[in-house]
Design a protein around this motif. Sequence first.
Motif, short mmCIF file in Angstrom:
data_model
loop_
_atom_site.label_atom_id
_atom_site.label_comp_id
_atom_site.label_asym_id
_atom_site.label_seq_id
_atom_site.Cartn_x
_atom_site.Cartn_y
_atom_site.Cartn_z
N PRO A 513 0.82 -1.21 0.00
CA PRO A 513 0.00 0.00 0.00
C PRO A 513 0.86 1.26 0.00
N VAL A 514 0.23 2.39 -0.30
CA VAL A 514 0.93 3.66 -0.44
C VAL A 514 0.46 4.63 0.64
N TRP A 515 1.41 5.30 1.28
CA TRP A 515 1.11 6.40 2.21
C TRP A 515 1.67 7.67 1.59
N VAL A 516 0.84 8.71 1.46
CA VAL A 516 1.24 9.94 0.80
C VAL A 516 1.43 11.05 1.83
N GLY A 517 2.53 11.76 1.72
CA GLY A 517 2.77 12.93 2.58
C GLY A 517 3.67 12.62 3.76
N GLU A 518 3.72 13.54 4.70
CA GLU A 518 4.61 13.39 5.84
C GLU A 518 4.21 12.21 6.71
N LEU A 519 5.18 11.70 7.45
CA LEU A 519 4.91 10.75 8.52
C LEU A 519 4.93 11.56 9.81
N TYR A 520 3.77 12.04 10.18
CA TYR A 520 3.63 12.94 11.32
C TYR A 520 3.59 12.13 12.61
N LEU A 521 4.45 12.47 13.54
CA LEU A 521 4.45 11.79 14.84
C LEU A 521 3.47 12.49 15.77
N GLU A 522 2.48 11.74 16.23
CA GLU A 522 1.46 12.30 17.11
C GLU A 522 1.96 12.30 18.57
N LEU A 523 3.07 12.94 18.75
CA LEU A 523 3.74 13.03 20.05
C LEU A 523 4.93 13.96 19.83
N HIS A 524 5.52 14.44 20.91
CA HIS A 524 6.77 15.21 20.85
C HIS A 524 6.64 16.46 19.96
N ARG A 525 5.48 17.09 19.97
CA ARG A 525 5.26 18.26 19.12
C ARG A 525 6.01 19.49 19.62
N ALA A 526 6.32 19.52 20.91
CA ALA A 526 7.00 20.69 21.47
C ALA A 526 8.46 20.76 21.05
N THR A 527 8.98 19.70 20.42
CA THR A 527 10.35 19.75 19.93
C THR A 527 10.52 20.80 18.85
N LEU A 528 9.44 21.31 18.31
CA LEU A 528 9.50 22.38 17.32
C LEU A 528 9.78 23.74 17.96
N THR A 529 9.78 23.80 19.30
CA THR A 529 9.92 25.09 19.99
C THR A 529 10.99 25.09 21.08
N SER A 530 11.16 24.00 21.81
CA SER A 530 12.08 23.97 22.94
C SER A 530 13.50 24.36 22.51
N GLN A 531 14.20 25.08 23.41
CA GLN A 531 15.58 25.52 23.19
C GLN A 531 15.67 26.41 21.94
N ALA A 532 15.07 27.60 22.06
CA ALA A 532 15.02 28.53 20.93
C ALA A 532 16.40 28.93 20.43
N ARG A 533 17.37 29.08 21.33
CA ARG A 533 18.71 29.49 20.88
C ARG A 533 19.33 28.47 19.94
N THR A 534 19.13 27.21 20.25
CA THR A 534 19.66 26.16 19.38
C THR A 534 19.01 26.23 18.01
N LYS A 535 17.72 26.43 17.98
CA LYS A 535 17.01 26.50 16.69
C LYS A 535 17.43 27.74 15.91
N GLN A 536 17.59 28.87 16.60
CA GLN A 536 18.03 30.08 15.91
C GLN A 536 19.45 29.93 15.39
N GLY A 537 20.31 29.28 16.19
CA GLY A 537 21.67 29.04 15.72
C GLY A 537 21.69 28.20 14.47
N ASN A 538 20.83 27.19 14.42
CA ASN A 538 20.74 26.34 13.24
C ASN A 538 20.27 27.13 12.02
N ARG A 539 19.20 27.88 12.19
CA ARG A 539 18.65 28.63 11.05
C ARG A 539 19.68 29.63 10.52
N ARG A 540 20.34 30.34 11.43
CA ARG A 540 21.32 31.32 10.99
C ARG A 540 22.49 30.64 10.28
#
Length: 1011
Positions: A513-540
């Motif tokens: 069978p085929v799954w289309v699109g992202e494999l979204y994890l229904e958990l650990h959603r706050a990893t998109l925000t925690s430790q803002a300095r690390t994320k900003q350092g990465n983006r920069r």
Amino acid sequence: MHNDRALTEARLKRVLEERIRPAVYPESVPLAVSVWHAPGEPVPVAEGLAAARTPTEVGAEWGPPWGTSWFTVAGRVPREWAGRTVEALLDLGFDENMPGFQCEGLVYRPDGSPVKGLNPRNQWVRIGGPGGTVAGGEEVLLHIEASANPVILDYVPFRPTELGDRETADRAPRYRLARMDLAVLDRTVWELVQDLEVLGELMAELSLDSPRRWEILRAVERALDAVDLQDVGGTAARAREELAPALAAPAHASAHRISAVGHAHIDSAWLWPLRETVRKVARTTANMTALLEDEPEFVYAMSQAQQFAWIKEHRPEVYARVKKAVAEGRFVPVGGMWVESDTNMPGSEALARQFVHGKRFFLEEFGIETEEVWLPDTFGYSAALPQLVRLAGAKWFLTQKISWSRTNKFPHHTFWWEGLDGTRVFTHFPPIDTYNSRLSGEEVAHAVRNFQEKGGATRSLAPTGWGDGGGGTTREMLARAKRLADLEGSARVIFEKPSAFFEKAHAEYAQAPVWVGELYLELHRATLTSQARTKQGNRRAEHLLREAELWAATAAVRAGFAYPYERLDRIWKTVLLHQFHDILPGTSIAWVHREAAATYAAVAAELEEIVGGALAALAGDGAGGGTLLFNAAPHGRGGAPAHAACPVADRAAEPVTAGPREGGGFVLDNGPLRAEVDGRGLVVSVYDREAERETVAPGAAANLLQLHQDFPNMWDAWDVDLFYRNTVTDLTDVASLELTDEGAVRVVRAFGSSRVEQLISLPAGARRLDVTTVVDWHETEKFLKAAFPLDLHADRTAAETQFGHLYRPTHTNTSWDAAKFEACAHRFVHLEEPGWGVAVVNDSTYGYDVTRTVRDAASGAAGTTTTVRLSLLRAPRFPDPHTDQGVHRFRYALVPNASVGDAVREGYRINLPERRVAGSAAVAPLVRVDDDAVVVSAVKLADDGGGDVVVRLYESLGGRARAVLTPGFAPGAVSVCDLLERPLGTVAAEDGRVSLALRPFEIVTLRIARA
């Protein structure tokens, strides 16, 4: 019969634990122990071996947090043990229930050669020749580099701790030596233990009405009857004979097949710093190469090129054994990435370079083309991955983490995963639901019951071994596999390479069978925000790398600038390492993030130096007295050249007007937009003159900062649970509100123990409202969001991901939709009605949410309010109790009347600075693309140092595109390449121009020789 079963199971448990298992080592003598405690950070092996020791003993305390102690054990094998198997039992004070996450050791011989690691479930060291047989009288002298990693993980509850940084941890000893002996190994008793464990666990998984269960039960009874509890060693063989028929019964023809792969998932940083991972990898690989020598059926797989590179640099004596085992084909590099990175947040080029640097390392070191992508533990998987996997020369994908989803059970275990552009990759999600399998009866039975593809497929994979410093696969696991290879009532288990599994699985189930699109994890959603300095350092760092490559390549072609191959290679690997799935997501200890901040600062400084040198070479000596404006955007507007520099004087701007607003606040006007900021410092209107419509929903206010209580049920730094929305505080109190001399509105607010200052402005002539937010954050267990309620009816959002964008619903029609209440966006989120849309762009955030409400028609303002919120800051207390405390700076913008193309352009703009350099002559772009739908993601010189120009580009709008790429130099041969810059075919260049036809979201890499 039920009572018989219960009595036999209870009897088996007690006899096994209290009599048979202790008889595995029937005789022992103590070893003499001495120690040297290293005063600071770990020392080189030679220094640790040479340091003077002082006597110590079993029971002695050792190991302040993060300390290293070098133990020496010495003794003599008793002569009466001649001909027997002898092992040293070295227990540093382990808790056997926590393999990994505590103290560990690596054993060395006096000559400095490694022997094996010491771990809670792996405390033995073989003495003597093959099989451990001794002649008697041998001198024993071993050295142990012991690491006192503190126990930080405490599941119930997660307790905040200062142990996560050497700078804040106490110095109290954490461990006591528990056992330092030479002992005789009774192999027959050991084998009896394995027999009883396998049969006992299988019996427990079979149904009560299964004849096979009762056959095993009676065999176990007979074996226990055969054991003389006062002479276990003398009667173990007889007991094994009673079990032999039960172990010889073959599996059913239809039995599920499990491909066991030796593995030790080792987080490149998590509850330990990066430097400790180097030693964890050395201990584990020493263990595994030793086990490979003992067990001819064993196959071990290890991912993460970075971890191979670490032991090559820091533990060459271990690496030599690894290279030998790889050459023999039994130590298998897998994954093809530099680290097991997060895949949600790394930018387009960064995710591509994970494959470039990972696969290139394996090719150069071992001559191996890795074909499987191995990401068992990453927190969700980007829809861009399938195309990148195939462009990197891989064809299979493995993950385990989706089994952690809390709302919906993923419907497949073997399937085709289709990405953004339509590329499909054959994917397996092991139904055993762990990447640290020990092949227990419970795990094997669960894999069989859980497997979703019954009837279509017959096999699954089981990563087998203790990870994170647990030492990898054990001889006990191999013994289980041997017994489960063909055993009635069980799945068939065999150790084999991941590639062997995938070849067989693909062959039998090509129509999966085929799954289309992202494999979204229904958990650990706050990893998109925690430790803002690390994320900003990465983006920069990502955007500075883009600039450094672009301008260095341009200067190399135009001005003979020395392209910094080695520096860029090293910096890329540093940035890729910090995208590991516990560093970039913000879920590591304080030590890791403290070091990451310093590393990102150093990376930024070095990249600025490279950029500055390249721009200076391009601008010349500045004798003309002018100033050049350099722009590294991927394209201009309406086909304007990208990657160009022009005199500043050529740029004109319309004036911005600013003044008081009736009733309080201020009005800003730049022509295309008119914005109103009320007396609360909130944006209550952004009027689009071209479309003649309002952006902000009636009665609502944009740029509203909202504060939530944020205390998830379990994983503090990882999770945000939906109930956080039940309570919210709108930050509307104003400490000061003023109009600056530059025509921006400055708003200052105080809340809790924190302070925020914002600048709200309309840039001259631009169709966007800019917001700069500086937060001095001192909250605990809070979540800060910036809300933009829009007068817009949209049933989906377009959120930027690597090399394109992903649509997600704004509604919650299904549980799958509702579970995506926090999701990832890179530089933009875009919403639209037919003919008119709005983008919210940012320079450093990733988490966002979108909600909709319908306004009551009776209010006179019927319609839909669609609210986009950017996630700015959190304040979890585990594993770093001081997460995000301090000053942070965010930039984001509201862009009305925006198409997706506008969102792409504005997203790049807010992340790429315009640079002014003394000079007067314009600098033409190194490459030009005539279609704004086609974005140039990288311009660089080829990694092989040959001087060819490499251009990577992609279709960014999700449609077909025909574009012409014009090099700003005389081109020679032009090749289409894979991500590793290996030719896939040639492209004709007519009149120095290259014509391209791209599919939706297609990525194309061109290698252009210079004529």
